[in-house]
Design a protein around this motif. Structure first.
Motif, mmCIF file in Angstrom:
data_model
loop_
_atom_site.group_PDB
_atom_site.id
_atom_site.type_symbol
_atom_site.label_atom_id
_atom_site.label_comp_id
_atom_site.label_asym_id
_atom_site.label_seq_id
_atom_site.Cartn_x
_atom_site.Cartn_y
_atom_site.Cartn_z
ATOM 1 N N ASP A 135 0.814 -1.216 0.000
ATOM 2 C CA ASP A 135 0.000 0.000 0.000
ATOM 3 C C ASP A 135 0.849 1.268 0.000
ATOM 4 O O ASP A 135 0.341 2.354 -0.291
ATOM 5 C CB ASP A 135 -0.911 0.036 1.242
ATOM 6 N N ASN A 136 2.129 1.138 0.333
ATOM 7 C CA ASN A 136 2.996 2.309 0.516
ATOM 8 C C ASN A 136 4.090 2.407 -0.540
ATOM 9 O O ASN A 136 5.132 3.023 -0.288
ATOM 10 C CB ASN A 136 3.646 2.269 1.908
ATOM 11 N N ARG A 137 3.865 1.835 -1.718
ATOM 12 C CA ARG A 137 4.915 1.871 -2.747
ATOM 13 C C ARG A 137 5.280 3.299 -3.123
ATOM 14 O O ARG A 137 6.433 3.608 -3.398
ATOM 15 C CB ARG A 137 4.472 1.105 -3.993
ATOM 16 N N TRP A 138 4.288 4.194 -3.128
ATOM 17 C CA TRP A 138 4.541 5.601 -3.456
ATOM 18 C C TRP A 138 5.491 6.228 -2.430
ATOM 19 O O TRP A 138 6.359 7.034 -2.795
ATOM 20 C CB TRP A 138 3.219 6.374 -3.496
ATOM 21 N N ALA A 139 5.336 5.862 -1.144
ATOM 22 C CA ALA A 139 6.231 6.381 -0.113
ATOM 23 C C ALA A 139 7.641 5.827 -0.298
ATOM 24 O O ALA A 139 8.635 6.530 -0.075
ATOM 25 C CB ALA A 139 5.700 6.028 1.269
ATOM 26 N N GLY A 140 7.713 4.554 -0.719
ATOM 27 C CA GLY A 140 9.013 3.961 -1.003
ATOM 28 C C GLY A 140 9.731 4.673 -2.130
ATOM 29 O O GLY A 140 10.963 4.824 -2.100
ATOM 30 N N GLU A 141 8.968 5.136 -3.144
ATOM 31 C CA GLU A 141 9.581 5.888 -4.245
ATOM 32 C C GLU A 141 10.127 7.221 -3.754
ATOM 33 O O GLU A 141 11.217 7.642 -4.157
ATOM 34 C CB GLU A 141 8.550 6.131 -5.353
ATOM 35 N N ARG A 142 9.396 7.901 -2.889
ATOM 36 C CA ARG A 142 9.888 9.177 -2.344
ATOM 37 C C ARG A 142 11.148 8.958 -1.517
ATOM 38 O O ARG A 142 12.087 9.754 -1.572
ATOM 39 C CB ARG A 142 8.781 9.848 -1.521
ATOM 40 N N GLU A 143 11.149 7.888 -0.754
ATOM 41 C CA GLU A 143 12.346 7.544 0.026
ATOM 42 C C GLU A 143 13.531 7.265 -0.894
ATOM 43 O O GLU A 143 14.658 7.704 -0.634
ATOM 44 C CB GLU A 143 12.046 6.323 0.893
ATOM 45 N N ARG A 144 13.270 6.532 -1.993
ATOM 46 C CA ARG A 144 14.342 6.190 -2.930
ATOM 47 C C ARG A 144 14.965 7.445 -3.527
ATOM 48 O O ARG A 144 16.192 7.553 -3.634
ATOM 49 C CB ARG A 144 13.800 5.294 -4.047
ATOM 50 N N TRP A 145 14.127 8.421 -3.897
ATOM 51 C CA TRP A 145 14.656 9.662 -4.459
ATOM 52 C C TRP A 145 15.442 10.455 -3.417
ATOM 53 O O TRP A 145 16.470 11.069 -3.728
ATOM 54 C CB TRP A 145 13.524 10.511 -5.036
ATOM 55 N N PHE A 146 14.955 10.429 -2.172
ATOM 56 C CA PHE A 146 15.684 11.106 -1.094
ATOM 57 C C PHE A 146 17.079 10.505 -0.944
ATOM 58 O O PHE A 146 18.083 11.232 -0.842
ATOM 59 C CB PHE A 146 14.909 10.985 0.222
ATOM 60 N N ARG A 147 17.147 9.173 -0.935
ATOM 61 C CA ARG A 147 18.450 8.513 -0.800
ATOM 62 C C ARG A 147 19.373 8.877 -1.963
ATOM 63 O O ARG A 147 20.572 9.108 -1.771
ATOM 64 C CB ARG A 147 18.270 6.994 -0.735
ATOM 65 N N GLN A 148 18.815 8.934 -3.166
ATOM 66 C CA GLN A 148 19.650 9.243 -4.328
ATOM 67 C C GLN A 148 20.174 10.672 -4.260
ATOM 68 O O GLN A 148 21.339 10.933 -4.581
ATOM 69 C CB GLN A 148 18.860 9.031 -5.622
ATOM 70 N N VAL A 159 17.077 7.545 7.286
ATOM 71 C CA VAL A 159 15.690 7.170 6.977
ATOM 72 C C VAL A 159 15.071 6.474 8.181
ATOM 73 O O VAL A 159 15.699 5.625 8.820
ATOM 74 C CB VAL A 159 15.625 6.245 5.742
ATOM 75 N N TYR A 160 13.839 6.849 8.475
ATOM 76 C CA TYR A 160 13.083 6.224 9.560
ATOM 77 C C TYR A 160 11.679 5.928 9.047
ATOM 78 O O TYR A 160 11.024 6.803 8.480
ATOM 79 C CB TYR A 160 13.026 7.163 10.765
ATOM 80 N N HIS A 161 11.221 4.695 9.223
ATOM 81 C CA HIS A 161 9.907 4.304 8.709
ATOM 82 C C HIS A 161 8.802 4.463 9.739
ATOM 83 O O HIS A 161 7.649 4.686 9.382
ATOM 84 C CB HIS A 161 9.938 2.849 8.226
ATOM 85 N N GLY A 162 9.134 4.332 11.011
ATOM 86 C CA GLY A 162 8.090 4.408 12.023
ATOM 87 C C GLY A 162 7.145 3.222 11.942
ATOM 88 O O GLY A 162 7.448 2.193 11.334
ATOM 89 N N SER A 163 5.983 3.380 12.553
ATOM 90 C CA SER A 163 4.987 2.311 12.616
ATOM 91 C C SER A 163 3.699 2.764 11.965
ATOM 92 O O SER A 163 3.435 3.963 11.865
ATOM 93 C CB SER A 163 4.697 1.930 14.072
ATOM 94 N N PRO A 164 2.862 1.814 11.531
ATOM 95 C CA PRO A 164 1.502 2.208 11.117
ATOM 96 C C PRO A 164 0.784 2.810 12.315
ATOM 97 O O PRO A 164 0.996 2.394 13.460
ATOM 98 C CB PRO A 164 0.864 0.874 10.698
ATOM 99 N N THR A 165 -0.048 3.814 12.087
ATOM 100 C CA THR A 165 -0.700 4.497 13.201
ATOM 101 C C THR A 165 -2.037 3.842 13.523
ATOM 102 O O THR A 165 -2.805 3.488 12.638
ATOM 103 C CB THR A 165 -0.938 5.989 12.877
#
Length: 392
Positions: A135-148, A159-165
């Motif tokens: 469900d969070n693939r879009w967030a993973g893409e934003r994280e990937r660009w941040f890392r790059q 990077v910190y993912h935290g927990s589902p709320t």
């Protein structure tokens, strides 16, 4: 569509409880209004996206949120025109085959936030994302660009993912975020995957007693007015081009309904811009006392706090705190409190639905008359006159 023919029946599969989805739907409505196209739109009564029975849908077309894998799977094989809306991906294989796709440009969203933090003199950066799930693939893409981006600049990207709320686990999750905040090198700029995630950071900074933006500068993505309303510190946020996405998706479906072949088309929509607020306006302070004091003022200026309370929070005498303020900010503590109250009042004055009495009370003035007196003393005009000058 021939004269007299019934309107096309179009299903909109979005969760309108999210600001991004609401803006996409708004864009679809704008297209229909501007083109005078007549569609009979179907949405769930509670504005949530459900796919139960969608295979029996007797309509003419669908515009759907493909960030939701359940929706994407349910509609991808339907024998009618479908337009997908979602996040962009670096790899072509991540897009649905043969379906036109309108995407928010995740790279540009992160780039805008990252460059903004760099412009404020920050050299350390972190990303608060979401747990890696389908469900969070879009967030993973934003994280990937941040890392790059941080890799390209030879910087460490934390990077910190935290927990589902959830209500049951929120206390523990907030403590975990607060502990992460305490552990970070400072000063640091943090990009949150969404405004909702950014609001969690702001709340946890209060728990962790970490000053924002002096030690931690925060940027969200969505420009969600509800988040602004619920946050004690105004949040800087990247504004997605979601309405343009809705207009573009509606145009593609309109073309398909009239025989156009849009299969496999990819359209990336850039962000509109960035709404700059207090949460990211980092300014390096020589004095830790000033940092702590400003953190306290941003949270409580509109509640009637006194200079003595600010000094107590900062852990220093009033006279010494005044010296530090004069040196670092060229103003007194009282002036800093007053400026924040005036800024708060001016934001609310721009909303015609808020009465003058409410503006005065919510910005920390005891009455409308007193608020007017302060405006005349500080700006030599009334609040409304100040707004008129700003517009011109």
């Amino acid at each position: 569509m021939a004269v007299g023919k019934s309107p096309y029946r179009i299903a909109l599969l979005f969760n309108a409880n999210k600001v991004y989805d609401r803006q996409v739907i708004t864009g679809i409505g704008q297209y229909l209004t501007l083109t005078r196209v007549k569609w009979d739109l179907f949405m769930e009564e509670d504005f949530r996206s459900r796919t139960v029975g969608i295979r029996q849908w007797r309509g003419d077309g669908i515009i759907a949120d493909f960030d939701d894998p359940t929706v994407a799977e349910a509609v991808s094989c339907l024998p009618l025109p479908v337009v997908a809306v979602g996040g962009s991906y670096a790899h072509e294989s991540d897009y649905p085959a043969g379906i036109p796709y309108v995407a928010t440009d995740n790279q540009k969203l992160v780039r805008l936030a990252y460059d903004h933090l760099i412009e404020h003199g920050l050299q350390r950066f972190a990303f608060f994302g979401k747990p890696p799930e389908q469900d969070n693939r879009w967030a993973g893409e934003r994280e990937r660009w941040f890392r790059q981006m941080t890799d390209d600049d030879d910087l460490e990207g934390i990077v910190y993912h935290g927990s589902p709320t959830s209500a049951g686990g929120w206390g523990r999750a907030q403590e975990d975020i607060a502990e992460w905040m305490r552990s970070l090198p400072k000063p640091i700029g943090i990009i949150a995957a969404t405004d909702a995630r950014a609001r969690q950071l702001l709340q946890s900074c209060v728990v962790a007693d970490v000053p924002v933006p002096d030690q931690v500068a925060i940027v969200g993505i969505d420009d969600d007015p509800i988040v602004q309303m619920l946050s004690s510190i105004r949040l800087t946020s990247v504004i997605q081009g979601a309405e343009e996405m809705g207009r573009t998706a509606a145009q593609l479906l309109h073309q398909m309904l009239h025989g156009g072949d849009c299969s496999g088309e990819r359209i990336l929509v850039p962000p509109v811009g960035i709404s700059v607020q207090a949460s990211s306006q980092h300014r390096r302070m020589r004095s830790q006392y000033v940092m702590r004091a400003r953190h306290f003022i941003r949270q409580y200026a509109c509640t009637g706090i006194k200079v003595e309370q600010v000094a107590n929070y900062a852990g220093v005498s009033r006279s010494l705190l005044e010296e530090h303020f004069k040196r670092d900010l060229k103003k007194s503590v009282h002036q800093a409190i007053l400026e924040y109250k005036l800024e708060t009042a001016l934001r609310m004055l721009g909303d015609p639905s808020v009465s003058l009495a409410d503006v005065a009370v919510r910005s920390g003035f005891t009455s409308v008359q007193y608020m007017y007196a302060v405006f005349r003393r500080e700006y030599d005009c009334t609040p409304k006159q100040f707004l008129e000058r700003a517009r011109h």
